[in-house]
Design an enzyme around this catalytic site. Structure first.
Site, PDB file in Angstrom:
ATOM      1  N   HIS A  65       0.860  -1.051  -0.033  1.00  0.00           N
ATOM      2  CA  HIS A  65       0.372   0.010   0.410  1.00  0.00           C
ATOM      3  C   HIS A  65       1.300   0.920  -0.049  1.00  0.00           C
ATOM      4  CE1 HIS A  65      -4.358  -2.639   1.932  1.00  0.00           C
ATOM      5  NE2 HIS A  65      -3.815  -1.595   0.554  1.00  0.00           N
ATOM      6  N   ASP A  67       0.998   4.447   1.281  1.00  0.00           N
ATOM      7  CA  ASP A  67       1.296   4.576   2.544  1.00  0.00           C
ATOM      8  C   ASP A  67       3.001   4.316   2.999  1.00  0.00           C
ATOM      9  OD1 ASP A  67       0.034   2.922   3.446  1.00  0.00           O
ATOM     10  OD2 ASP A  67      -1.158   3.868   4.991  1.00  0.00           O
TER      11      ASP A  67
HETATM   12 ZN    ZN Z   1      -1.485   1.512   5.704  1.00  0.00          ZN
HETATM   13 ZN    ZN Z   2      -2.488  -0.878   4.259  1.00  0.00          ZN
END
Ligand code: ZN
Ligand code: ZN
Length: 301
Positions: A65, A67
């Protein structure tokens, strides 16, 4: 200086705020940096924490992901600009290789150092002289790994007064004794146990985000000194946490309790909590030694 420092570079979940950068935690151990996740802005946080990107380093990515991974391109570019020569190891789930390769192919910065990428699975993934790294599956919406740093037992204390009293000259003979080997001084054999105390247990640190509460993580974190765990929401949002693959602070506390960890550090804090005290309050009902991570917070062991 302490031997081991745990440095929180970014403690936000999903989106950065004024106070919180995106996820990244570093274990600074001797001269090496072991980084867990590399959210966008990590290299700037490294600068603020005075951690040089030229150092010996391994990076462990939990999942793909944005982030948790988008800080890698910028960090690699800065390393190249600095003319880094030391190789860099990057570990992560499937997809990490394609990500790093495509950045290298499309963003033209001439990489000056070897990058070794390991698409990894649960189990022991590093076995170094003084520590091991283990991985286990977290329980998220995409394949996600939790990691544990396990320091091997620390050597016992070296009794300098005693060693001088026994007339052992400083130098290679001291080193031999510290390594647990006998030495001979003026024909007399000296047992290392006379001058080196019993070995001490090493430190264990577990990094588990993003994840729902999970038995696999409780077992990875068994008797950990520090469990860093997803604490994205408060308990009123547990119904939201579940489908999104996250934990409430109270659920993280349940994992810490089951694991018999010493300290729980909640991280991946949702931007909705400008004041995260509700998270600590709820977690402490189950697990007293809980803190909420702050950017640039340091824990020493
Ligand atoms: Zn995250
Ligand atoms: Zn995540």
């Amino acid at each position: 200086m302490e031997l081991l420092q745990l440095i929180f570079l970014g403690t936000a979940g999903s989106t950065p705020t004024k106070e919180r950068s995106l996820p990244s935690v570093v274990v600074k151990y001797d001269s090496e940096l072991l980084m867990f996740d590399c959210g966008e802005g990590t290299q700037r946080q490294m600068g603020l924490a005075k951690l040089s990107p030229a150092r010996k380093m391994k990076i462990f990515i939990s999942h793909m992901h944005g982030d948790h991974v988008l800080g890698l391109p910028g960090l690699l570019q800065s390393m190249a600009l600095l003319g880094r020569e030391k190789s860099l190891e990057i570990y992560g789930p499937k997809g990490i290789r394609r990500f790093v390769d495509s950045v290298n192919e499309t963003v033209r910065f001439d990489i000056t150092f070897p990058v070794h990428i390991y698409e990894t699975r649960p189990g022991r993934i590093c076995d170094e002289q003084r520590y091991e790294i283990h991985a286990a599956w977290a329980d998220h919406v995409v394949p996600c790994l939790a990691y544990s740093f396990v320091e091997k037992p620390r050597p016992g204390r070296f009794n300098v007064r005693m060693v001088r009293k026994l007339g052992v000259p400083e130098g290679p003979l001291w080193k031999r004794l510290q390594m647990g080997k006998p030495v001979r001084v003026k024909g007399k054999k000296i047992d290392p146990r006379l001058v080196v105390g019993p070995s001490r247990p090493g430190v264990k640190i577990v990094y588990a985000t993003d994840t729902r509460p999970s038995l696999k993580i409780a077992s990875l974190a068994s008797k950990a000194n520090v469990l860093i765990h997803d604490g994205t929401f408060d308990s009123s949002l547990e119904e939201k946490a579940l489908p999104e693959g996250h934990s409430s602070a109270a659920q993280a506390a349940g994992v810490a309790k089951r694991a018999k960890a010493q300290t729980l550090v909640l991280t991946h804090i949702s931007a909705r909590y400008q004041d995260p005290s509700v998270l600590v309050r709820e977690a402490r009902k189950t697990f007293r030694k809980t803190v909420v991570a702050r950017d640039l917070m340091i824990i020493e062991s």
